[in-house]
Design an enzyme around this catalytic site. Sequence first.
Site, PDB file in Angstrom:
ATOM      1  N   ASN A   1      42.374  12.481   0.657  1.00  0.00           N
ATOM      2  CA  ASN A   1      43.380  12.113  -0.347  1.00  0.00           C
ATOM      3  C   ASN A   1      42.750  11.056  -1.256  1.00  0.00           C
ATOM      4  OD1 ASN A   1      45.544  11.215  -1.828  1.00  0.00           O
ATOM      5  ND2 ASN A   1      46.689  10.364  -0.086  1.00  0.00           N
ATOM      6  N   TRP A   2      42.386  11.491  -2.450  1.00  0.00           N
ATOM      7  CA  TRP A   2      41.692  10.572  -3.368  1.00  0.00           C
ATOM      8  C   TRP A   2      42.634   9.581  -4.041  1.00  0.00           C
ATOM      9  CZ3 TRP A   2      38.096  14.649  -6.230  1.00  0.00           C
ATOM     10  CH2 TRP A   2      37.096  15.071  -5.335  1.00  0.00           C
ATOM     11  N   LYS A   3      43.931   9.746  -3.819  1.00  0.00           N
ATOM     12  CA  LYS A   3      44.932   8.858  -4.430  1.00  0.00           C
ATOM     13  C   LYS A   3      44.652   8.710  -5.929  1.00  0.00           C
ATOM     14  CE  LYS A   3      45.688   6.821   0.052  1.00  0.00           C
ATOM     15  NZ  LYS A   3      46.002   5.685   0.896  1.00  0.00           N
TER      16      LYS A   3
ATOM     17  N   HIS B   1      54.085  11.307   1.049  1.00  0.00           N
ATOM     18  CA  HIS B   1      53.132  10.248   1.389  1.00  0.00           C
ATOM     19  C   HIS B   1      53.863   8.906   1.356  1.00  0.00           C
ATOM     20  CE1 HIS B   1      49.780   7.494   1.317  1.00  0.00           C
ATOM     21  NE2 HIS B   1      49.037   8.483   1.790  1.00  0.00           N
TER      22      HIS B   1
ATOM     23  N   GLU C   1      53.101   6.093   0.321  1.00  0.00           N
ATOM     24  CA  GLU C   1      53.020   5.351  -0.945  1.00  0.00           C
ATOM     25  C   GLU C   1      54.082   5.846  -1.920  1.00  0.00           C
ATOM     26  OE1 GLU C   1      48.836   5.974  -1.494  1.00  0.00           O
ATOM     27  OE2 GLU C   1      48.429   4.564   0.129  1.00  0.00           O
TER      28      GLU C   1
ATOM     29  N   GLU D   1      50.780   9.235   9.595  1.00  0.00           N
ATOM     30  CA  GLU D   1      50.076   8.128   8.951  1.00  0.00           C
ATOM     31  C   GLU D   1      50.878   6.844   9.130  1.00  0.00           C
ATOM     32  OE1 GLU D   1      47.285   9.625   5.680  1.00  0.00           O
ATOM     33  OE2 GLU D   1      49.244   9.497   4.744  1.00  0.00           O
TER      34      GLU D   1
ATOM     35  N   GLY E   1      44.923   1.938   4.496  1.00  0.00           N
ATOM     36  CA  GLY E   1      44.192   1.044   3.591  1.00  0.00           C
ATOM     37  C   GLY E   1      44.017  -0.370   4.117  1.00  0.00           C
TER      38      GLY E   1
ATOM     39  N   SER F   1      42.988   4.516   7.821  1.00  0.00           N
ATOM     40  CA  SER F   1      41.692   3.875   8.095  1.00  0.00           C
ATOM     41  C   SER F   1      40.801   4.713   9.017  1.00  0.00           C
ATOM     42  CB  SER F   1      41.895   2.462   8.660  1.00  0.00           C
ATOM     43  OG  SER F   1      42.629   1.675   7.747  1.00  0.00           O
TER      44      SER F   1
END
Length: 256
Positions: free
Chosen positions: A10-12, A95, A97, A167, A173, A212
């Site tokens: 996942n490159w966000k 997700h 976020e 997650e 992160g 992570s």
Amino acid sequence: MNRKLLVAGNWKMHGSLTFVREMMADFNTMLPVGINYDVAVFPVYIHLYEVINKKPEQVMCGAQNLSEYDDGAVTGEVSGGMLSDLGCDMVLVGHSERRIKNNEDNTEVAKKFAQALKYGLQPILCVGESAVQRQSEQTFTAVWAQIQAVIDEVGIEKLGRGIIAYEPVWAIGTGETATSEQAQEVHQFIRSQLALNDDTIARRIRILYGGSCKGSNAYELFSMPDVDGGLIGGASLTAQDFMAICQQADILSQGV
Ligand code: 13P
């Protein structure tokens, strides 16, 4: 039941066209053909086309989000039909976020999951508890509520066409990875709850770990019986770091 490992990056909101081109060039030279595990990447919308056109055949591509609507006056959104038309294979839904920063609730996430399936995209449903929920022993309750909302919307059979990514929010992160035992405990819980609905689906569905995850801990995490690969953030942003994780999946997939 043997479940194929999946390593998903996942490159966000990272990258540029140059980044995408360099990554795909590296993937083409570094990723062997005929691998026994799956690989996928999730760039931002505007880089999807470039990835789809430059990626090695064995790599799947997905979006990080989709609209809960088919089309219409929803400025700034992208529909499942459009992603499918472009050549996407998969899409992330829920997700943390987006749940936190865009206030996506369980109901909206469930609608997005349904839209993904409607347009032939495989959804990866992201679930996970916050640090506060873990400390107050609400992990199982929080995670299951996120999954139950999707079952309520689409039913267990359709949930089974997707993938789940556990997650824990406190591990994303932060460099603080869940231990393999912590991950396994939640993955096993999810699978056992699903089995109450449908045993075959529970045994077949892939449950990824995210938070992570990197080359140095991927082997331990992926070797847990209910962990079927990883959803990788930071360590998916260089080909070397990402391939280090893929190599662990490769070792674990030998002879499968
Ligand atoms: P990190 O690997 O950077 O912790 O991110 C995990 C994640 O959110 C993947 O979706």
